[in-house]
Write a protein that holds these residues in place. Structure first.
Motif, PDB file in Angstrom:
ATOM      1  N   VAL A 262       0.844  -1.198   0.000  1.00 55.91           N
ATOM      2  CA  VAL A 262       0.000   0.000   0.000  1.00 55.91           C
ATOM      3  C   VAL A 262       0.876   1.244   0.000  1.00 55.91           C
ATOM      4  CG1 VAL A 262      -1.931  -1.115   1.199  1.00 55.91           C
ATOM      5  CG2 VAL A 262      -0.138  -0.008   2.529  1.00 55.91           C
ATOM      6  N   GLY A 263       0.343   2.343  -0.554  1.00 55.25           N
ATOM      7  CA  GLY A 263       1.040   3.618  -0.544  1.00 55.25           C
ATOM      8  C   GLY A 263       2.132   3.692  -1.600  1.00 55.25           C
ATOM      9  N   THR A 264       2.963   4.715  -1.475  1.00 51.42           N
ATOM     10  CA  THR A 264       4.078   4.885  -2.402  1.00 51.42           C
ATOM     11  C   THR A 264       5.283   4.096  -1.922  1.00 51.42           C
ATOM     12  OG1 THR A 264       4.694   6.920  -1.232  1.00 51.42           O
ATOM     13  CG2 THR A 264       3.361   7.159  -3.227  1.00 51.42           C
ATOM     14  N   PHE A 265       6.022   3.543  -2.863  1.00 51.45           N
ATOM     15  CA  PHE A 265       7.192   2.711  -2.573  1.00 51.45           C
ATOM     16  C   PHE A 265       8.328   3.197  -3.460  1.00 51.45           C
ATOM     17  CE2 PHE A 265      10.068  -0.824  -2.753  1.00 51.45           C
ATOM     18  CZ  PHE A 265       9.879  -1.567  -1.589  1.00 51.45           C
ATOM     19  N   VAL A 266       9.435   3.631  -2.841  1.00 47.23           N
ATOM     20  CA  VAL A 266      10.560   4.207  -3.565  1.00 47.23           C
ATOM     21  C   VAL A 266      11.639   3.152  -3.796  1.00 47.23           C
ATOM     22  CG1 VAL A 266      12.352   5.993  -3.542  1.00 47.23           C
ATOM     23  CG2 VAL A 266      10.114   6.467  -2.536  1.00 47.23           C
ATOM     24  N   VAL A 267      12.129   3.080  -5.028  1.00 44.68           N
ATOM     25  CA  VAL A 267      13.284   2.247  -5.353  1.00 44.68           C
ATOM     26  C   VAL A 267      14.391   3.198  -5.804  1.00 44.68           C
ATOM     27  CG1 VAL A 267      14.212   0.416  -6.811  1.00 44.68           C
ATOM     28  CG2 VAL A 267      11.837   0.295  -6.027  1.00 44.68           C
ATOM     29  N   ALA A 268      15.399   3.372  -4.964  1.00 49.80           N
ATOM     30  CA  ALA A 268      16.451   4.350  -5.231  1.00 49.80           C
ATOM     31  C   ALA A 268      17.808   3.675  -5.230  1.00 49.80           C
ATOM     32  CB  ALA A 268      16.423   5.467  -4.186  1.00 49.80           C
ATOM     33  N   ILE A 367      -2.721   8.001  -3.632  1.00 48.48           N
ATOM     34  CA  ILE A 367      -2.226   6.645  -3.366  1.00 48.48           C
ATOM     35  C   ILE A 367      -1.922   6.467  -1.885  1.00 48.48           C
ATOM     36  CG2 ILE A 367      -0.147   5.223  -3.616  1.00 48.48           C
ATOM     37  CD1 ILE A 367      -1.956   4.676  -5.862  1.00 48.48           C
ATOM     38  N   ASN A 368      -1.295   7.450  -1.263  1.00 51.82           N
ATOM     39  CA  ASN A 368      -0.930   7.337   0.154  1.00 51.82           C
ATOM     40  C   ASN A 368      -2.138   7.367   1.076  1.00 51.82           C
ATOM     41  OD1 ASN A 368       1.906   6.987   0.183  1.00 51.82           O
ATOM     42  ND2 ASN A 368       2.220   9.142  -0.317  1.00 51.82           N
ATOM     43  N   ARG A 369      -3.302   7.722   0.529  1.00 53.10           N
ATOM     44  CA  ARG A 369      -4.541   7.675   1.322  1.00 53.10           C
ATOM     45  C   ARG A 369      -5.400   6.470   0.961  1.00 53.10           C
ATOM     46  NH1 ARG A 369      -4.440  13.450   0.218  1.00 53.10           N
ATOM     47  NH2 ARG A 369      -5.832  13.095  -1.571  1.00 53.10           N
ATOM     48  N   GLN A 382      19.050  12.240  -7.344  1.00 52.94           N
ATOM     49  CA  GLN A 382      17.958  13.089  -7.815  1.00 52.94           C
ATOM     50  C   GLN A 382      16.714  12.984  -6.942  1.00 52.94           C
ATOM     51  OE1 GLN A 382      17.608  11.565 -11.814  1.00 52.94           O
ATOM     52  NE2 GLN A 382      19.085  13.049 -12.629  1.00 52.94           N
ATOM     53  N   LEU A 383      16.780  12.143  -5.925  1.00 57.03           N
ATOM     54  CA  LEU A 383      15.620  11.951  -5.054  1.00 57.03           C
ATOM     55  C   LEU A 383      15.823  12.565  -3.675  1.00 57.03           C
ATOM     56  CD1 LEU A 383      14.701   8.230  -5.877  1.00 57.03           C
ATOM     57  CD2 LEU A 383      13.560  10.291  -6.688  1.00 57.03           C
ATOM     58  N   SER A 384      16.771  13.474  -3.563  1.00 64.08           N
ATOM     59  CA  SER A 384      17.069  14.048  -2.245  1.00 64.08           C
ATOM     60  C   SER A 384      16.130  15.193  -1.873  1.00 64.08           C
ATOM     61  CB  SER A 384      18.520  14.549  -2.209  1.00 64.08           C
ATOM     62  OG  SER A 384      18.733  15.518  -3.221  1.00 64.08           O
ATOM     63  N   GLY A 385      15.413  15.730  -2.826  1.00 67.12           N
ATOM     64  CA  GLY A 385      14.528  16.854  -2.535  1.00 67.12           C
ATOM     65  C   GLY A 385      13.388  16.462  -1.616  1.00 67.12           C
ATOM     66  N   GLY A 386      12.883  17.433  -0.866  1.00 65.32           N
ATOM     67  CA  GLY A 386      11.814  17.155   0.081  1.00 65.32           C
ATOM     68  C   GLY A 386      10.502  17.826  -0.258  1.00 65.32           C
ATOM     69  N   TYR A 387      10.400  18.454  -1.438  1.00 61.86           N
ATOM     70  CA  TYR A 387       9.191  19.190  -1.794  1.00 61.86           C
ATOM     71  C   TYR A 387       8.695  18.730  -3.157  1.00 61.86           C
ATOM     72  CZ  TYR A 387      10.976  22.202   1.909  1.00 61.86           C
ATOM     73  OH  TYR A 387      11.452  22.676   3.098  1.00 61.86           O
ATOM     74  N   GLY A 388       7.478  19.183  -3.485  1.00 64.39           N
ATOM     75  CA  GLY A 388       6.927  18.922  -4.800  1.00 64.39           C
ATOM     76  C   GLY A 388       6.700  17.449  -5.066  1.00 64.39           C
ATOM     77  N   LEU A 389       6.941  17.059  -6.326  1.00 65.51           N
ATOM     78  CA  LEU A 389       6.684  15.697  -6.769  1.00 65.51           C
ATOM     79  C   LEU A 389       7.456  14.671  -5.953  1.00 65.51           C
ATOM     80  CD1 LEU A 389       5.373  13.924  -9.025  1.00 65.51           C
ATOM     81  CD2 LEU A 389       7.488  14.232 -10.321  1.00 65.51           C
ATOM     82  N   GLY A 391       8.870  15.044  -3.001  1.00 67.45           N
ATOM     83  CA  GLY A 391       8.457  15.062  -1.600  1.00 67.45           C
ATOM     84  C   GLY A 391       7.218  14.219  -1.353  1.00 67.45           C
ATOM     85  N   GLU A 392       6.246  14.299  -2.264  1.00 70.31           N
ATOM     86  CA  GLU A 392       5.029  13.491  -2.113  1.00 70.31           C
ATOM     87  C   GLU A 392       5.328  12.003  -2.301  1.00 70.31           C
ATOM     88  OE1 GLU A 392       2.205  14.285  -0.981  1.00 70.31           O
ATOM     89  OE2 GLU A 392       2.561  16.440  -0.897  1.00 70.31           O
ATOM     90  N   LEU A 393       6.227  11.688  -3.226  1.00 69.91           N
ATOM     91  CA  LEU A 393       6.604  10.288  -3.439  1.00 69.91           C
ATOM     92  C   LEU A 393       7.215   9.699  -2.174  1.00 69.91           C
ATOM     93  CD1 LEU A 393       7.122   7.821  -5.283  1.00 69.91           C
ATOM     94  CD2 LEU A 393       9.293   8.892  -5.927  1.00 69.91           C
ATOM     95  N   LYS A 394       8.059  10.475  -1.514  1.00 71.92           N
ATOM     96  CA  LYS A 394       8.756   9.963  -0.330  1.00 71.92           C
ATOM     97  C   LYS A 394       7.935  10.082   0.943  1.00 71.92           C
ATOM     98  CE  LYS A 394      12.397  12.555  -0.669  1.00 71.92           C
ATOM     99  NZ  LYS A 394      13.720  13.102  -0.392  1.00 71.92           N
ATOM    100  N   ALA A 395       6.724  10.637   0.851  1.00 73.24           N
ATOM    101  CA  ALA A 395       5.912  10.849   2.056  1.00 73.24           C
ATOM    102  C   ALA A 395       5.569   9.540   2.755  1.00 73.24           C
ATOM    103  CB  ALA A 395       4.637  11.614   1.690  1.00 73.24           C
TER     104      ALA A 395
END
Length: 448
Positions: A262-268, A367-369, A382-389, A391-395
């Motif tokens: 469930v939710g977002t899943f990051v592969v980095a 998705i996270n809801r 490129q995934l170090s940012g905490g805002y915008g697109l 940021g929501e992915l990593k929430a």
């Protein structure tokens, strides 16, 4: 080697389990043929050294509790009181203490494991956990360690002044002393070798013969210290574990490791770390877990998984991605949708600062809801940012960092990682994060 062999030469006198860490030339590996020798771990195999020390720490904790419950102060007393003669005496052979101390004492990620070794020296003896260590010079052993040493075997030293420091006569051993000549308890002693020969091949043959004899006499096999596979076949994994899809093999149990779908899943990860393989294996795992899952794909023109299978829907261009993201946002928010949905987004950073960014951001929020799953991959830098697109992915703070660096945990998941080195992680291996905790996982090679 002589001590390791002799420790289990009389299985009828009580069980012994021998383990080794070899920072030397690898000579201890020949002991693994013996039934009472569990594993001899190479000093440069960081993963197995850590697992061995964690195993020994668990033994200390378990025995301290059990011995206290029956008021036993030693292993011998515990065997007498409980009648459990199968409780083994544990012996750790450490070849090359100086190198071990240098590599493990001061590094922040490894210092806790060096502390386990120090605890074994201080608390292990009454609990039946003992250490036999070698050092090539007297200065390699600090006072904190030597204070806990109850017996010394002093072999020929290159520095004659070392004998006085070690508290033994200096006129017993010389450069003419034969190999194996030592001072033990103040007496000149010749250390025995199996087979009575200096020929290593003959020693190994004699050891193999003794091992067969011990097994015939009923010697119990010591437990091995396993390791994560460097390559893993997806067909060897179950379809589910604890009612969850299987991500791979976990370092904590060396068994299948599930993940919440469930939710977002990051592969980095950095280039060539196995990100595409991880995406492919997660898709395959979800299909095995729930064959009714509806699969969607979003990616650029170079997306590797675009032709992986027949997707329910797929989008490549910016306008197509924008339209599909808007449509899927409403679908995943609809609780009446009966089937599970999996959305795969390849190279998610490609869609930053485009017309598709806002719809994707809203899709990530939806998705996270929901009870659906979205997996996205990207280069860790490129995934170090905490805002915008991003940021929501990593929430969701959920995903896997392949070939990670120590700082990746905070930047990706707000979870601190230990000090790790990328070269210690083969392709497809990383730190899996879920519910604020991490564990090393090997992801399988999914079929092309």
């Amino acid at each position: 080697r002589s001590i390791g062999i002799a420790a289990g030469a009389r299985p009828e006198a009580g069980r012994v389990a021998v383990y080794g860490i070899d920072f030397g030339t690898g000579a201890l590996r020949s002991l693994e043929v013996m039934p009472h020798v569990g594993s001899v771990v190479s000093g440069d195999d960081v993963e197995r050294v850590q697992r061995l020390l964690r195993t020994l720490r668990g033994m200390l904790d378990d025995r301290a509790k059990r011995f206290s419950e029956v008021n036993a102060s030693t292993l011998t007393e515990y065997r007498q009181i409980t009648g459990n003669v199968q409780e083994p005496r544990i012996l750790l052979l450490l070849d090359g203490f100086g190198v071990f101390k240098q590599d493990w004492e001061t590094t922040s990620a490894r210092a806790p494991f060096y502390a386990i070794f120090m605890r074994m020296l201080g608390e292990g003896r009454p609990l039946g956990v003992h250490v036999v260590a070698t050092a090539d010079r007297y200065g390699a052993v600090p006072t904190a360690v030597s204070a806990n040493v109850t017996k010394r075997i002093v072999l020929r030293m290159s520095d004659e002044g070392a004998y006085a420091i070690l508290g033994v006569p200096k006129d017993v051993l010389s450069e003419r002393s034969v190999p194996g000549r030592a001072i033990v308890d103040g007496l000149e002693t010749q250390i025995a070798v199996i087979g009575g020969t200096t020929n290593v091949a003959e020693q190994n043959a004699a050891g193999a013969e003794l091992a067969r004899e011990l097994r015939a006499r009923g010697a119990v096999e010591a437990r091995n210290i396993g390791s994560l596979p460097t390559e893993l076949d997806a067909a060897s994994l179950p379809d589910r574990i604890d009612d969850m899809p299987v991500l791979g093999i976990g370092d904590d149990t060396l068994g299948p490791k599930g993940f919440e779908p469930v939710g977002t899943f990051v592969v980095a990860g950095p280039p060539q770390s196995g990100k595409t393989t991880a995406l492919r294996s997660i898709v395959a795992a979800m299909e095995r877990f729930d064959p009714q899952t509806e699969l969607f794909h979003i990616g650029g023109r170079r997306a590797a998984l675009r032709d992986l299978r027949a997707w329910r829907r797929a989008a490549t261009g910016i306008e197509d991605v924008r339209a599909l993201a808007k449509e899927l946002k409403d679908v995943v928010a609809d609780e009446s949708v009966p089937t599970r949905i999996l959305i795969v987004v390849e190279n998610v950073t490609e869609f930053g600062d485009t017309d598709a960014e806002r719809p994707l951001k809203e899709l990530f929020q939806a998705i996270n809801r929901s009870d659906h799953l979205l997996i996205a991959d990207g280069d860790v830098t490129q995934l170090s940012g905490g805002y915008g697109l991003i940021g929501e992915l990593k929430a969701g703070r959920h995903g896997i960092a392949l070939r990670p660096d120590s700082y990746d945990g905070e930047s990706l998941f707000k979870v601190p990682f230990p000090k790790v080195q990328r070269h210690e992680f083969p392709a497809g291996r990383g730190l899996f994060v879920e519910n604020g905790r991490f564990v090393t996982v090997q992801v399988p090679l999914a079929p092309e």
